[in-house]
Every structure is written in C-alpha cells, then in structure tokens.
Design an enzyme around this catalytic site. Structure first.
Site, mmCIF file in Angstrom:
data_model
loop_
_atom_site.group_PDB
_atom_site.id
_atom_site.type_symbol
_atom_site.label_atom_id
_atom_site.label_comp_id
_atom_site.label_asym_id
_atom_site.label_seq_id
_atom_site.Cartn_x
_atom_site.Cartn_y
_atom_site.Cartn_z
ATOM 1 N N HIS A 117 0.824 -1.205 0.000
ATOM 2 C CA HIS A 117 0.000 0.000 0.000
ATOM 3 C C HIS A 117 0.857 1.254 0.000
ATOM 4 O O HIS A 117 0.506 2.244 -0.643
ATOM 5 C CB HIS A 117 -0.945 -0.006 1.208
ATOM 6 C CG HIS A 117 -1.944 -1.107 1.159
ATOM 7 N ND1 HIS A 117 -3.232 -0.920 0.732
ATOM 8 C CD2 HIS A 117 -1.838 -2.433 1.437
ATOM 9 C CE1 HIS A 117 -3.876 -2.071 0.769
ATOM 10 N NE2 HIS A 117 -3.051 -3.003 1.190
ATOM 11 N N ASP A 144 -5.798 5.812 1.790
ATOM 12 C CA ASP A 144 -5.955 4.447 1.300
ATOM 13 C C ASP A 144 -7.387 3.968 1.566
ATOM 14 O O ASP A 144 -7.936 4.228 2.643
ATOM 15 C CB ASP A 144 -4.955 3.559 2.039
ATOM 16 C CG ASP A 144 -4.788 2.191 1.423
ATOM 17 O OD1 ASP A 144 -5.791 1.481 1.265
ATOM 18 O OD2 ASP A 144 -3.637 1.832 1.126
#
Length: 188
Positions: free
Chosen positions: A17, A110
């Site tokens: 990520h 995110d």
C-alpha cells in the site's frame, strides 16, 4: 507568490500500500503539489528516508509504535487501535500543520482506512480515497460489500459485469477462502 497546495498522502501501513501511494505522491510533486507521506511511527522507524526526495514524511501513531501490527494480538486488535489512535494523531497532525506555513488542503487516503474521511471532515479538509489495488479487485470488493457476490463463494467461477469470468482463486484471498481474514471482511 502563489502557495502550492499541500496534501497528506496516507497509505495503509503495509508495503503493498505504501509503495503505490508513494509513487502517486511523486507524480503530484512533479505536477507542482506539495505532498507529505504520512506513515505510522513504527513504519517510519523501520525505513530509511530518501535524502533526494521532495516528499516530506510525517508520522501518526497506530498504538503500536514499537513493532506495528506485529505487536498486536490480532489483526482486529490492530485495526481497532489504528482507527482509534490513528484518528486522534491524524487530527493532531492536521491541526499542527494548519498553524504552519504548510496548511493541509486535502488528505488522500488508502481505501483500507475509511475512518480517515471522518477525521478530514472534522478538520475541515477535503478527503479523497485512493485504491492501491486494480479496478478488478475493487469490483470484487464492491460486489461483496453490496451483497451482490455472496461469500462464501458457492461456485468455482465468478462472473461480474465488465470482467472476464474469474476462477474463485482469482478473487482476493478473504473472498475465495472465506473467513481467512475476518477483520478485512468487515473493513468498510
């Protein structure tokens, strides 16, 4: 002199990520945006900063500053702490930067951290979700979330609009091995 817009880039604290969001931050900087990558304290302590980078780095706490998610008793415990402690320390960071020469205009977060939207709203800044997975994976998540794709999977193949037919093993692991990551199944 016109000030550059300043954005915080907040990835889920995991390599798969952080890296895509770091690359996105680099593109924003190239386009004239002042970008700050926000990591957890434990991630920041375990990595080396690139001295040639034009991307600032700030930290928030996940409640496990000495060891991160590995110090938590379970994924669920980590996610709860990340949301609770991360929300407060992110709000503190945004407020601290508001009083500096680089106030935050937006937070790009995110998709695994939906609570960031609430923090940004409370702090009066724009928030934009960023998905680090492919559109196909996001489509699977969407269909599971809306109940349009039932889990556990009843068939060995999955048909979703706009995608070729998928083998069950082509779907994210918590979908095709239902129950393997129960905490992730509840992230919304």
């Amino acid at each position: 002199m016109v000030k550059k817009p300043h954005v915080l880039i907040l990835p889920y604290p995991s390599q798969g990520h952080i890296n895509p969001m770091l690359q996105f931050a680099k593109r924003l900087v190239y386009k004239g945006v002042d970008a700050t990558l926000v990591n957890t304290i434990s991630i920041s302590n375990s990595t080396k900063a690139d001295p040639t980078s034009h991307i600032a780095v700030e930290t928030i706490s996940d409640g496990f500053d000495e060891g991160g998610w590995m110090a938590a008793e379970s994924t669920e415990a980590y996610l709860k702490s990340l949301q609770k402690v991360g929300s407060q320390t992110l709000a503190d960071l945004i407020k601290r930067l508001a009083d500096s020469s680089r106030p935050v205009r937006a937070v790009i977060y995110d998709g695994f951290l939906p609570w960031v939207l609430d923090v940004a709203k409370l702090c009066g800044v724009l928030a934009v979700v960023f998905f680090t997975q492919s559109c196909a994976v996001n489509s699977v998540y969407y269909h599971v979330n809306r109940g349009l794709l039932q889990v556990p999977l009843a068939k060995p193949r999955v048909s979703l609009p706009g995608l070729p037919e998928l083998e069950a093993t082509d779907t994210p692991s918590f979908v095709h091995v239902y129950g393997s990551y129960p905490a992730w199944a509840r992230v919304r």
